[in-house]
Design a protein around this motif. Sequence first.
Motif, short mmCIF file in Angstrom:
data_model
loop_
_atom_site.label_atom_id
_atom_site.label_comp_id
_atom_site.label_asym_id
_atom_site.label_seq_id
_atom_site.Cartn_x
_atom_site.Cartn_y
_atom_site.Cartn_z
N LYS A 2 5.44 10.65 71.98
CA LYS A 2 6.72 10.37 71.34
C LYS A 2 7.75 11.37 71.86
O LYS A 2 7.52 12.58 71.81
CB LYS A 2 6.58 10.47 69.83
N MET A 3 8.88 10.87 72.34
CA MET A 3 9.95 11.76 72.81
C MET A 3 10.84 12.20 71.66
O MET A 3 11.13 13.37 71.48
CB MET A 3 10.79 11.05 73.87
N ASN A 4 11.28 11.24 70.84
CA ASN A 4 12.15 11.54 69.71
C ASN A 4 12.28 10.28 68.85
O ASN A 4 11.64 9.26 69.14
CB ASN A 4 13.54 12.00 70.17
N GLU A 5 13.09 10.36 67.80
CA GLU A 5 13.33 9.21 66.93
C GLU A 5 14.82 8.95 66.81
O GLU A 5 15.31 8.48 65.79
CB GLU A 5 12.70 9.46 65.55
N LEU A 6 15.54 9.23 67.87
CA LEU A 6 16.98 8.99 67.87
C LEU A 6 17.26 7.49 67.93
O LEU A 6 16.46 6.72 68.44
CB LEU A 6 17.63 9.70 69.04
N GLY A 7 18.41 7.09 67.41
CA GLY A 7 18.75 5.67 67.38
C GLY A 7 18.03 4.93 66.28
O GLY A 7 18.02 3.70 66.25
N ASN A 8 17.34 5.67 65.38
CA ASN A 8 16.60 5.08 64.27
C ASN A 8 15.42 4.23 64.73
O ASN A 8 15.03 3.28 64.06
CB ASN A 8 17.53 4.25 63.36
N PHE A 9 14.86 4.54 65.90
CA PHE A 9 13.60 3.93 66.31
C PHE A 9 12.83 4.93 67.15
O PHE A 9 13.39 5.90 67.66
CB PHE A 9 13.81 2.60 67.06
N LYS A 10 11.53 4.71 67.28
CA LYS A 10 10.66 5.63 68.00
C LYS A 10 10.85 5.46 69.50
O LYS A 10 10.82 4.34 70.01
CB LYS A 10 9.19 5.39 67.64
N ASN A 11 11.04 6.58 70.18
CA ASN A 11 11.22 6.56 71.63
C ASN A 11 9.99 7.19 72.28
O ASN A 11 9.75 8.41 72.15
CB ASN A 11 12.48 7.35 72.02
N TYR A 12 9.20 6.37 72.95
CA TYR A 12 7.99 6.84 73.59
C TYR A 12 8.17 6.99 75.09
O TYR A 12 8.97 6.28 75.71
CB TYR A 12 6.83 5.86 73.32
N TYR A 13 7.42 7.90 75.68
CA TYR A 13 7.49 8.11 77.12
C TYR A 13 6.20 8.82 77.55
O TYR A 13 5.35 9.16 76.72
CB TYR A 13 8.72 8.95 77.49
N TRP A 14 6.06 9.04 78.85
CA TRP A 14 4.89 9.74 79.39
C TRP A 14 5.23 11.19 79.70
O TRP A 14 6.28 11.48 80.26
CB TRP A 14 4.41 9.03 80.66
N LYS A 15 4.36 12.08 79.32
CA LYS A 15 4.54 13.50 79.58
C LYS A 15 3.36 14.05 80.39
O LYS A 15 2.29 13.43 80.45
CB LYS A 15 4.65 14.29 78.27
N PHE A 16 3.57 15.21 80.96
CA PHE A 16 2.47 15.94 81.59
C PHE A 16 1.65 16.64 80.51
O PHE A 16 2.18 17.07 79.48
CB PHE A 16 3.00 17.02 82.54
N MET A 17 0.36 16.80 80.75
CA MET A 17 -0.47 17.71 79.98
C MET A 17 -1.54 18.27 80.92
O MET A 17 -1.91 17.62 81.90
CB MET A 17 -1.14 16.99 78.80
N PRO A 18 -2.01 19.49 80.68
CA PRO A 18 -3.09 20.04 81.51
C PRO A 18 -4.31 19.12 81.46
O PRO A 18 -4.62 18.55 80.41
CB PRO A 18 -3.38 21.40 80.88
N VAL A 19 -4.98 18.97 82.58
CA VAL A 19 -6.19 18.14 82.62
C VAL A 19 -7.20 18.70 81.62
O VAL A 19 -7.56 19.88 81.68
CB VAL A 19 -6.79 18.11 84.04
N ARG A 20 -7.63 17.86 80.67
CA ARG A 20 -8.55 18.31 79.63
C ARG A 20 -10.00 18.30 80.07
O ARG A 20 -10.75 19.25 79.90
CB ARG A 20 -8.40 17.44 78.37
N ILE A 21 -10.42 17.15 80.62
CA ILE A 21 -11.81 16.99 81.03
C ILE A 21 -11.86 16.94 82.54
O ILE A 21 -11.35 16.02 83.18
CB ILE A 21 -12.41 15.70 80.45
N LYS A 22 -12.46 17.95 83.16
CA LYS A 22 -12.53 18.02 84.60
C LYS A 22 -13.70 17.18 85.11
O LYS A 22 -14.48 16.63 84.33
CB LYS A 22 -12.67 19.47 85.06
#
Length: 442
Positions: free
Chosen positions: A417-437
């Motif tokens: 979830k990026m934010n809830e601006l505009g009175n609706f949920k705004n989803y997008y893709w983010k980076f995260m460290p690789v969890r399972i190698k």
Amino acid sequence: MKNDDEDSVTMAVAAARSCIRFIDQKRITGVFFSSVSAPYEEKSHAGIVAAACDLPRTLNTADVMGSLRGGTGAVKLAADAACVNPKEQSLVIASDCRNAYPNSRKEQLLGDAAAAVIIGSEKLIATIDEYVAVSDEIVDVWRNSGERFVNWGESRFILDEGYTRSLSFAVNELLSKMEMQPSDFNKVILPAPDLHEYLRLAKRLGFSPEQVQDPLLLEVGDCGTAQVLLLLAAALERAKPGDRLLIANYANGADAMALTVTDEILKNRAVTSVEALLLARREFKEYSRFLSYRGICPTVESMYNLKPSNAQTWREQDTFLRFKGSKCKRCKTEMFPANRVCHNCGAIDDYELVDLSGRTAAVYTFTLDELAGSDDDPVVGQVCANDEFGVRYYNIMTDFDPGEVAVGMKLEFTFRKMNELGNFKNYYWKFMPVRIKEGGKT
């Protein structure tokens, strides 16, 4: 513990993508989403999950909401569909992050989780041999419309007249229909409202402690609709061909299912185990920030208040939800976001869309900002990273330790979830460290 940019939809996408990673996604014909803590009161969450997983448009999507039996209910719906039409292959996801009153005993028991299974009629790792459903009306666990916290009735009443009574009837009815005994099953999966009652119920039904699947209450907690499917995934990771599993679920009645594990289990073990995911989790210890992330005790609002456009969100869903880039048909150069003009050879409108969400990338450069957003927001990581095909991304990073971020760090993409601006949920893709190698190690 979930991060501030997660909810039941983002967790559902993570579970779904892990489940469908090694099957032909074009053959999925249905998506069932179950939750009692979904972000929207009126909107299809299954549709969001389907888009984020880049599933075919010709899908039957349905939300099974409002009951903790939603997960097993969705399994029954998907199984019935496969019986009517053997070509049906449905993705069933259960996901929850419920709130209890702050500092209450129940708050300590609740946990966040999502789990997903594929229901079909081919290459089955387990067959559903029998299913029993029981409906009992009782006001024991509930949440009124508009309320944030779950309500519980008097403990002994809801356990004796609800939980124990309904589950005992359903399980005994299942055993009677199948002419089987508790000892005929290798594992029994029971919903666990606390650390003791599920063991008392198992003993009452005739199951030994060794037969009872660990409910992971100390590791995960009571995770609502996801609990039974999560425990099923954990049980299947250790199951052998021929093992018999009994699954029961409770909420205003009970469901009970009997499963038999097939030889296919040897070919289709989960690549990422529940145990490995639990070892890879990041512990969250700041209670005040936890309350802020849940919206229970919010801090000062962020200064960033640009209003997103519903129309633009719809137009750009290949980027926002499906995370697709462009690949030039002439020189094979790939870019993100998708671009009409190839920056390598100059070709115009001569490209195809490619899915980038399953790739990994390495940090090229980064900045860490401790002042962005509201007072309780985590450190904001802005990252430039390159994948193995030469695509460069500029993106936000989540679920990271600021002290561990470095050039060359391996990253994967996660739907958040990026934010809830505009009175609706705004989803997008983010980076995260690789969890399972590779090799399943963290």
